[in-house]
Design a protein around this motif. Structure first.
Motif, short mmCIF file in Angstrom:
data_model
loop_
_atom_site.label_atom_id
_atom_site.label_comp_id
_atom_site.label_asym_id
_atom_site.label_seq_id
_atom_site.Cartn_x
_atom_site.Cartn_y
_atom_site.Cartn_z
N GLY A 89 1.13 -1.51 -0.09
CA GLY A 89 -0.39 -0.08 0.17
C GLY A 89 0.85 1.11 0.03
O GLY A 89 0.33 2.19 0.15
N SER A 90 2.02 1.21 0.33
CA SER A 90 2.62 2.63 0.07
C SER A 90 3.25 2.40 -1.25
O SER A 90 2.91 1.85 -2.21
N TYR A 91 3.84 4.02 -1.59
CA TYR A 91 4.05 4.39 -3.16
C TYR A 91 5.86 5.34 -3.12
O TYR A 91 6.38 5.70 -1.52
N PHE A 92 5.96 4.86 -4.02
CA PHE A 92 7.57 6.25 -4.71
C PHE A 92 7.71 6.27 -5.54
O PHE A 92 7.05 6.23 -6.36
N SER A 93 7.77 7.11 -6.20
CA SER A 93 8.67 7.77 -7.25
C SER A 93 9.67 6.98 -7.63
O SER A 93 10.78 6.78 -7.42
N ASN A 94 9.59 7.02 -9.74
CA ASN A 94 10.34 5.88 -9.66
C ASN A 94 10.71 6.02 -11.70
O ASN A 94 10.25 7.05 -11.90
N HIS A 95 11.94 5.86 -11.96
CA HIS A 95 12.19 6.26 -13.00
C HIS A 95 11.50 5.56 -14.24
O HIS A 95 11.29 6.21 -15.58
N TYR A 96 11.15 4.48 -14.10
CA TYR A 96 10.24 3.21 -15.28
C TYR A 96 9.42 2.48 -14.70
O TYR A 96 9.79 2.14 -13.52
N THR A 97 8.18 2.69 -14.92
CA THR A 97 7.64 0.76 -14.80
C THR A 97 7.86 -0.60 -16.08
O THR A 97 7.83 -0.46 -17.19
N LEU A 98 7.30 -1.30 -15.25
CA LEU A 98 7.08 -2.21 -16.20
C LEU A 98 6.13 -2.73 -17.07
O LEU A 98 6.40 -3.72 -18.06
N GLU A 99 5.36 -1.94 -16.93
CA GLU A 99 3.87 -2.14 -16.81
C GLU A 99 4.04 -1.06 -18.40
O GLU A 99 2.82 -1.34 -18.98
N ASN A 100 4.97 -0.59 -18.79
CA ASN A 100 5.14 0.42 -19.61
C ASN A 100 4.60 -0.64 -20.96
O ASN A 100 5.73 -1.03 -21.43
N PRO A 105 9.75 12.23 -17.52
CA PRO A 105 8.40 12.30 -16.97
C PRO A 105 9.32 11.26 -15.56
O PRO A 105 9.86 10.45 -16.19
N ALA A 106 8.43 11.35 -14.63
CA ALA A 106 8.71 10.54 -13.19
C ALA A 106 7.70 9.11 -13.01
O ALA A 106 6.28 9.76 -13.86
N VAL A 111 3.07 -0.04 -4.03
CA VAL A 111 3.71 -1.75 -3.02
C VAL A 111 2.05 -3.07 -3.32
O VAL A 111 2.00 -1.85 -2.17
N LYS A 112 2.03 -2.83 -4.12
CA LYS A 112 0.79 -4.02 -3.89
C LYS A 112 0.82 -5.74 -4.34
O LYS A 112 1.40 -5.74 -5.50
N ASN A 113 0.95 -6.20 -3.86
CA ASN A 113 0.79 -7.77 -3.23
C ASN A 113 2.36 -8.59 -3.72
O ASN A 113 2.19 -8.83 -4.82
N GLY A 114 2.99 -7.65 -3.10
CA GLY A 114 4.21 -7.81 -3.46
C GLY A 114 5.14 -7.30 -4.57
O GLY A 114 5.93 -8.24 -5.62
N ASN A 115 4.04 -7.12 -5.70
CA ASN A 115 5.04 -5.25 -6.86
C ASN A 115 4.72 -4.56 -6.86
O ASN A 115 4.20 -4.31 -5.68
N PHE A 116 5.25 -4.20 -7.84
CA PHE A 116 5.18 -2.71 -7.94
C PHE A 116 4.05 -1.67 -8.59
O PHE A 116 4.51 -2.60 -10.66
N SER A 117 2.85 -1.53 -8.66
CA SER A 117 2.59 -1.42 -9.35
C SER A 117 2.41 0.00 -10.28
O SER A 117 1.83 0.73 -9.22
N PHE A 118 2.05 0.09 -11.28
CA PHE A 118 2.23 1.71 -11.94
C PHE A 118 0.13 2.34 -11.28
O PHE A 118 -0.53 2.05 -11.15
N VAL A 119 0.82 3.58 -10.65
CA VAL A 119 -0.21 4.25 -10.79
C VAL A 119 -0.21 5.63 -11.64
O VAL A 119 -1.30 5.88 -12.09
N GLU A 120 0.84 6.08 -12.01
CA GLU A 120 0.73 6.89 -12.74
C GLU A 120 1.54 7.48 -13.04
O GLU A 120 3.37 7.40 -12.58
N THR A 121 1.75 9.22 -14.82
CA THR A 121 2.97 8.99 -14.89
C THR A 121 2.69 11.24 -15.12
O THR A 121 2.28 11.47 -15.19
N VAL A 122 3.90 11.59 -14.47
CA VAL A 122 3.75 12.60 -14.24
C VAL A 122 4.74 13.54 -14.98
O VAL A 122 6.14 13.14 -15.35
N GLY A 123 4.08 14.38 -15.63
CA GLY A 123 5.35 15.06 -16.68
C GLY A 123 6.29 15.72 -15.76
O GLY A 123 5.94 16.16 -15.51
N PRO A 124 7.55 16.60 -16.84
CA PRO A 124 8.20 17.46 -16.69
C PRO A 124 7.13 19.09 -16.53
O PRO A 124 6.82 19.50 -16.86
#
Ligand code: PHE
Length: 371
Positions: free
Chosen positions: A264-275, A352-353, A358-371
């Motif tokens: 349930g916790s959130y963090f910002s990152n450089h990329y997602t496997l879900e792209n 963008p970021a 963190v959801k069920n042992g995975n990093f789940s994509f929430v949103e993309t934020v542009g610069p």
């Protein structure tokens, strides 16, 4: 026979002199509590190298990597850099991952006139060290703003506690940028506590915070400590989410130590496997086949850093360090795995970021934020 050996030696020495190789350097923590950073980045670079060599190399030459383990130490970082430049004659170098170590490395590169490209150090001061210092990632003022806006506007949170690493330039800076935007949006900081990397007991700080009952705790640290903080915060009865930045990105270690407490916790990152971008998906498949794990953001950034160096060398048709520097500075709209990379006048990449949960042992994509 003697004569023959002598000729052979000359031929060998001759080959050595007219090097048929282009040497690229890498330095990063390959062991210790931040080992994932170095190992992943190095794997990303290795893949880029193998691909270019398979395709015939660069300017007709094979590309080779020299790499050093900084052991997560500032002194070892300096030694690694000296070796890469003076012994290995690397024409461009990728590193470090952690901002504190990039900050001690950058002045050496600047002084000796060799381009340094940090794949993932986000502290804004690094590229200010001079015109030979570049990065392919976004910077912490942006990342801090992304998470502050997400907490305030998307999650409607009003109060935060901060738990930061007082010896990490990354952690200290990112906390400041986060606080700036969060308070400007009307949020309140109820506590601002510190730890030092390597600490294992965070209960004194967490106990103080719990009494104030913040909506969430902002922890701009690296995965090893974040995982322990998550677990201990739950043990002390804190139920809100933790939030943080790219330093969290090691799914395996983060979830192994934190277990469900990081859910349930959130963090910002450089990329997602879900792209869904086909090039990103192809990279993920090829990387996983080669290394047996899915590429995290450091792997993708290492790959991107290596490829913008190759691109600069190709455009300039030269391995002269000054020309490579110029080529890097002129990078525009390079299609990377972590986004389209254009180097701005501060030698930073504007990209963008993504926000992940963190959801069920995975990093789940929430949103993309542009610069
Ligand atoms: N951005 C972090 C720093 O500057 C390093 C990092 C990048 C960690 C990407 C994990 C993933 O120190």
């Amino acid at each position: 026979m003697k004569k023959f050996l002598l000729i052979l030696t000359f031929v060998f020495l001759g080959c050595e002199k007219e090097s048929n190789q282009i040497v690229i350097g890498f330095f990063g923590a390959l062991t210790g509590t931040e080992a994932t950073f170095g190992v992943s980045s190095k794997n990303g670079i290795t893949l880029a190298l193998e691909e270019i060599n398979l395709a015939g190399g660069l300017l007709g030459k094979k590309v080779e990597m020299k790499s050093y383990d900084t052991l997560g130490s500032l002194d070892e970082t300096k030694l690694s850099v000296e070796r890469l430049i003076k012994t290995d004659h690397a024409v461009a170098v990728i590193g470090e991952v952690a901002s504190s170590r990039s900050l001690v490395a950058a002045p050496i590169f600047q002084k000796l006139g060799v381009p340094m490209v940090t794949p993932s150090s986000t502290n804004p001061d690094i590229t200010k060290m001079g015109d030979y210092i570049f990065r392919v990632c976004f910077i912490d003022p942006f990342q801090g703003e992304v998470m502050a806006k997400f907490a305030s506007q998307s999650l409607k949170f009003k109060t935060a506690a901060i738990l930061r690493d007082s010896q990490s330039q990354y952690s200290m800076g990112l906390a400041n940028y986060f606080i700036k935007t969060f308070t400007a949006l009307g949020g309140t900081i109820l506590a601002d506590e510190k730890y030092i990397s390597g600490d294992i007991d965070f209960q004194p700080q967490l106990l103080k915070m719990r009494k104030k009952n913040p909506d969430f705790i902002f922890v701009p640290g690296y995965y090893s400590e974040v995982a322990m903080i998550a677990r201990q915060s739950r043990d002390l009865g804190f139920t809100g989410p933790l939030m943080g930045g790219d330093g969290w990105d090691d799914l395996k270690n983060l979830t192994a130590i934190a277990g469900n407490s990081i859910n349930g916790s959130y963090f910002s990152n450089h990329y997602t496997l879900e792209n869904p971008d086909p090039e990103v998906q192809k990279f993920i498949t090829v990387f996983e086949k080669r290394f047996g794990v899915k590429p995290d953001s450091q792997a993708a950034l290492g790959y991107d850093a290596a490829r913008i160096i190759f691109d600069a060398i190709r455009r300039k048709n030269s391995v002269d360090t000054k020309k490579i520097r110029d080529g890097l500075a002129e990078t525009r709209n390079f299609k990377g795995i972590t986004g389209t990379i254009s180097i701005n006048q501060d030698r930073d990449a504007v990209k963008p970021a993504v926000v992940l949960q963190v959801k069920n042992g995975n990093f789940s994509f929430v949103e993309t934020v542009g610069p």
